[in-house]
Write a protein that holds these residues in place. Structure first.
Motif, PDB file in Angstrom:
ATOM      1  N   UNK B  48      40.782  47.764  37.678  1.00  0.00           N
ATOM      2  CA  UNK B  48      41.450  46.930  38.671  1.00  0.00           C
ATOM      3  C   UNK B  48      41.043  45.462  38.669  1.00  0.00           C
ATOM      4  N   UNK B  58      50.852  45.248  44.243  1.00  0.00           N
ATOM      5  CA  UNK B  58      49.653  45.098  43.413  1.00  0.00           C
ATOM      6  C   UNK B  58      49.874  45.800  42.078  1.00  0.00           C
ATOM      7  N   UNK B 111      43.932  42.745  45.663  1.00  0.00           N
ATOM      8  CA  UNK B 111      44.323  44.041  46.224  1.00  0.00           C
ATOM      9  C   UNK B 111      44.192  44.016  47.751  1.00  0.00           C
ATOM     10  N   UNK B 129      40.960  54.394  50.610  1.00  0.00           N
ATOM     11  CA  UNK B 129      42.073  54.859  49.773  1.00  0.00           C
ATOM     12  C   UNK B 129      42.882  53.687  49.232  1.00  0.00           C
ATOM     13  N   UNK B 130      43.078  52.676  50.068  1.00  0.00           N
ATOM     14  CA  UNK B 130      43.888  51.526  49.653  1.00  0.00           C
ATOM     15  C   UNK B 130      43.232  50.706  48.553  1.00  0.00           C
ATOM     16  N   UNK B 132      41.220  52.050  46.270  1.00  0.00           N
ATOM     17  CA  UNK B 132      40.682  53.023  45.309  1.00  0.00           C
ATOM     18  C   UNK B 132      40.942  52.658  43.847  1.00  0.00           C
ATOM     19  N   UNK B 133      41.843  51.720  43.608  1.00  0.00           N
ATOM     20  CA  UNK B 133      42.127  51.343  42.221  1.00  0.00           C
ATOM     21  C   UNK B 133      41.240  50.221  41.713  1.00  0.00           C
ATOM     22  N   UNK B 134      40.222  49.849  42.472  1.00  0.00           N
ATOM     23  CA  UNK B 134      39.340  48.749  42.071  1.00  0.00           C
ATOM     24  C   UNK B 134      37.899  49.234  42.025  1.00  0.00           C
TER      25      UNK B 134
END
Ligand SMILES: Cc1cc2nc3c(=O)[nH]c(=O)nc-3n(C[C@H](O)[C@H](O)[C@H](O)COP(=O)(O)OP(=O)(O)OC[C@H]3O[C@@H](n4cnc5c(N)ncnc54)[C@H](O)[C@@H]3O)c2cc1C
Ligand code: FES
Ligand code: FES
Lengths: 289, 164
Positions: B48, B58, B111, B129-130, B132-134
Motif C-alpha cells: 500500500x 484508493x 488511504x 479494516x479501512x 488494512x491494505x497498508x
C-alpha cells in the motif's frame, strides 16, 4: 517489476471486445481489475501480446434483479458487491465473502468476474458461486451461451472458457427468502488468500434440512463441492453429530498442496473446522438468529 | 510499439505524458512527473505504499497501467497540503506520532484521506479494516489508528465551524 511488452486496447463495448479477442486468439487477454493478471504479467507467468481492457464498458457493471435471478455484471467491483443493497437483501453470502477478499484498495479494482474466472483455486468467489448454483453468461463470436459454475473449474487456471470467450454477467438464482448462509474463511492475516474456507447455503423445514450446498476453497486444484456431505444432511435433523459427519465427509475430498500456508494435513483439518463453522452459522441464520 | 499520449489531472493540474502500454502508474508519477511522494514498497499490490486517489477511490498505483488513467483525476500526497498549511490527516499523523521511518506514510495518508470521506466517524475497528491494505514495519499500527481517529475528529470539527 514491470510487465513485458504488449499492445493495449481499450474496448468501448462488448462486441468490440469480442472482436478484438477473436482477432488476437491465444495472444489476447481481457483485462478486468488487473489484480491477478498484472502481478502474473510482472512475473512473466502470463505474457499476452494484446491486452483488451474492459474498464470502459459500462454495461458490464452493476447488479439487478431479473425475476427470480440476480444478474451481476462481470466488471462489478468487490466493493460494489459489498455495498449492494440488493445483494445484502437477496443474497448476503456474496457480500460476506467479498468482505473477506484482499483489502480495500484491491477491492476497488478487483471485479467479481475476474475473481470467478481467473481459475486460481485460492480465489473465494468460485466456491460461493458453486454453492449458489450460479451460471456465467459467455459471449464469443459464435454467440452467447451459459456455463454453470458447477463443472466450470477444471484445474488450476483452467476453466471451461476458451480463447475468444468473454463473460458478460453472472446469473445467480435468488435463494429462498429464509435461507441460512455462511462463508467461513481461515486466513493467516488480513488480505491473505484462504488457508481453507467453506461456503454453506441451507434451507430448513422446521428442524429438517430441506436443501444444503457445501463447497470448499483452496483445498484442491479447483474449488470443491462436498456432495457426500450434502447428502448426509439432506432430509435429516441437523444436530452436532450430523455436522461432525458432514465435516468428516468434506475433509475426505480435500487434496490441498503443501505451501507456506501449511501441510496438507493441517489444511484439511482447517477445511473440516471451516465446514463446522459454516454449517453452525448457516443453521443459526436459517433459524432467524 | 507506439506510445500512448495521455492526459492525467494530477493534484488539480492537467499533465500530458507519453507512456508505454506496460508502464505502471507509479512509474509515471515518480519517474516522469517527478512526484516521488508515492513509494514503491513491494511492487506486488500488498504493502500500500504506492496508494494514490484515482477518481475518488484508493488505488495501489503499482497495479494499474498508466494508460488506463487517461483523463483521470489523481491525487497524490503532494496534493494534500494547501497554502493554508497541512491537511488534517497530515497534522494528525505528526501530532500522534503515526510514523517512524516514514516509508509507509504517503500511502497511509492517502488511504486515510479517502477512508475518512467514506466513513467520517469511524470506530477503531472500522479504522483497522479501512486501513488494512497498508503495511507499516515500524509503528506497530496503534499510533496510526490514533492518528486516523484524531484526523476524523479534526475534519468533523472543521466542518462544524462556520466558514470565515
Ligand atoms: C494483495 C492481494 C490479495 C488478494 N487476496 C485475495 C483473496 O483473499 N481472495 C480472492 O479471491 N482474491 C484475492 N486476490 C485476487 C483479487 O481478488 C483479484 O482482483 C481477482 O482474483 C481478479 O479479478 P480482477 O478483476 O483483478 O481480474 P484480472 O486480474 O484483470 O483478470 C483475471 C483473469 O480473468 C480473466 N477475465 C477477467 N474478466 C473476464 C471476463 N469478463 N470474461 C472472461 N475472462 C475474464 C482475465 O483475462 C484474467 O485471465 C488478491 C489480490 C491481491 C493483489
Ligand atoms: S508497491 Fe504497490 S502495494 Fe506495495
Ligand atoms: S513508519 Fe516505517 S514503515 Fe511505517
Amino acid at each position: 517489476m514491470i510487465p513485458g511488452n504488449f499492445e493495449y486496447h481499450s474496448a468501448s463495448g462488448v462486441d468490440e471486445a469480442v472482436a478484438l479477442l477473436a482477432e488476437h486468439g491465444e495472444n489476447g487477454k481481457l483485462l478486468a481489475g488487473g489484480h491477478s493478471l498484472l502481478p502474473m504479467m510482472k512475473l512473466r507467468f502470463a505474457e499476452p501480446a494484446h491486452l483488451i481492457d474492459l474498464n470502459g464498458i459500462e454495461e458490464l457493471r452493476g447488479i439487478r434483479e431479473d425475476g427470480d435471478t440476480l444478474v451481476i455484471g462481470a466488471m462489478t467491483s468487490e466493493n460494489a458487491v459489498i455495498a449492494s443493497e440488493v445483494l445484502q437483501r437477496r443474497c448476503p453470502v456474496l457480500p460476506e465473502a467479498a468482505r473477506l477478499i484482499a483489502d480495500p484498495q484491491v477491492r476497488n479494482r478487483g471485479t467479481i468476474g475476474g475473481d470467478a474466472l481467473h481459475g486460481d483455486p485460492g480465489n473465494d468467489h468460485p466456491a460461493v458461486l458453486m454453492a449458489l448454483e450460479a451460471e456465467f453468461v459467455v459471449r464469443s463470436q459464435k454467440g452467447e451461451r451459459r456455463e454453470p459454475a458447477n463443472g466450470f473449474y477444471l484445474g488450476p487456471y483452467l476453466t471451461r472458457l476458451d480463447d475468444g470467450d468473454l463473460v458478460t454477467a453472472i446469473r445467480v438464482p435468488i435463494p429462498a427468502p429464509d435461507h441460512g448462509y455462511a462463508y467461513a474463511k481461515f486466513k493467516r492475516k488480513t488480505g491473505d488468500y484462504a488457508t481453507a474456507a467453506a461456503c454453506c447455503l441451507l434451507e430448513m423445514e422446521g428442524d429438517t434440512c430441506r436443501k444444503v450446498r457445501l463447497t470448499l476453497t483452496n483445498v484442491g486444484p479447483t474449488p470443491l463441492r462436498a456432495e457426500d456431505a450434502e447428502e448426509l444432511l439432506t432430509g435429516q435433523t441437523i444436530d452436532a453429530e450430523r455436522i461432525e459427519q458432514a465435516a468428516q465427509a468434506a475433509m475426505s475430498i480435500c487434496e490441498p498442496a503443501e505451501d507456506l500456508r501449511g501441510s496438507p494435513e493441517y489444511k484439511t483439518h482447517m477445511a473440516g473446522e471451516m465446514t463446522r463453522r459454516a454449517l453452525h452459522t448457516a443453521l443459526e441464520r436459517a433459524r432467524g438468529g | 510499439m507506439a506510445k500512448h499520449a495521455i492526459t492525467l489531472n494530477v493534484n488539480g493540474q492537467a499533465m500530458d505524458v507519453a507512456v508505454d502500454s506496460r508502464e505502471l502508474l507509479i512509474h509515471t508519477l515518480r519517474d516522469r512527473l517527478r512526484l516521488t511522494g508515492a513509494h514503491i514498497g513491494c511492487e506486488t499490490s500488498h504493502c500500500g505504499a504506492c496508494t494514490v486517489d484515482i477518481d475518488g477511490a484508493s488505488v495501489k498505483s503499482c497495479t494499474m497501467l498508466a494508460v488506463q488513467c487517461q483523463g483521470a483525476d489523481i491525487r497524490t500526497v503532494e496534493g494534500l497540503a494547501t497554502a493554508d498549511g497541512l491537511h488534517a490527516v497530515q497534522e494528525a499523523f505528526t501530532q500522534e506520532h503515526g510514523l517512524q521511518c516514514g516509508f509507509c506514510t504517503p500511502g497511509m495518508l492517502m488511504r486515510a484521506y479517502r477512508f475518512l470521506q467514506e466513513n467520517p466517524d469511524p470506530t477503531d475497528d472500522e479504522i483497522r479494516h479501512g486501513m488494512a491494505g497498508n503495511l507499516c514495519r515500524c509503528t506497530g499500527y496503534q499510533n496510526i489508528i490514533n492518528a486516523v481517529r484524531v484526523a476524523g475528529e479534526k475534519l468533523r470539527q472543521g466542518e462544524a465551524e462556520p466558514a470565515e
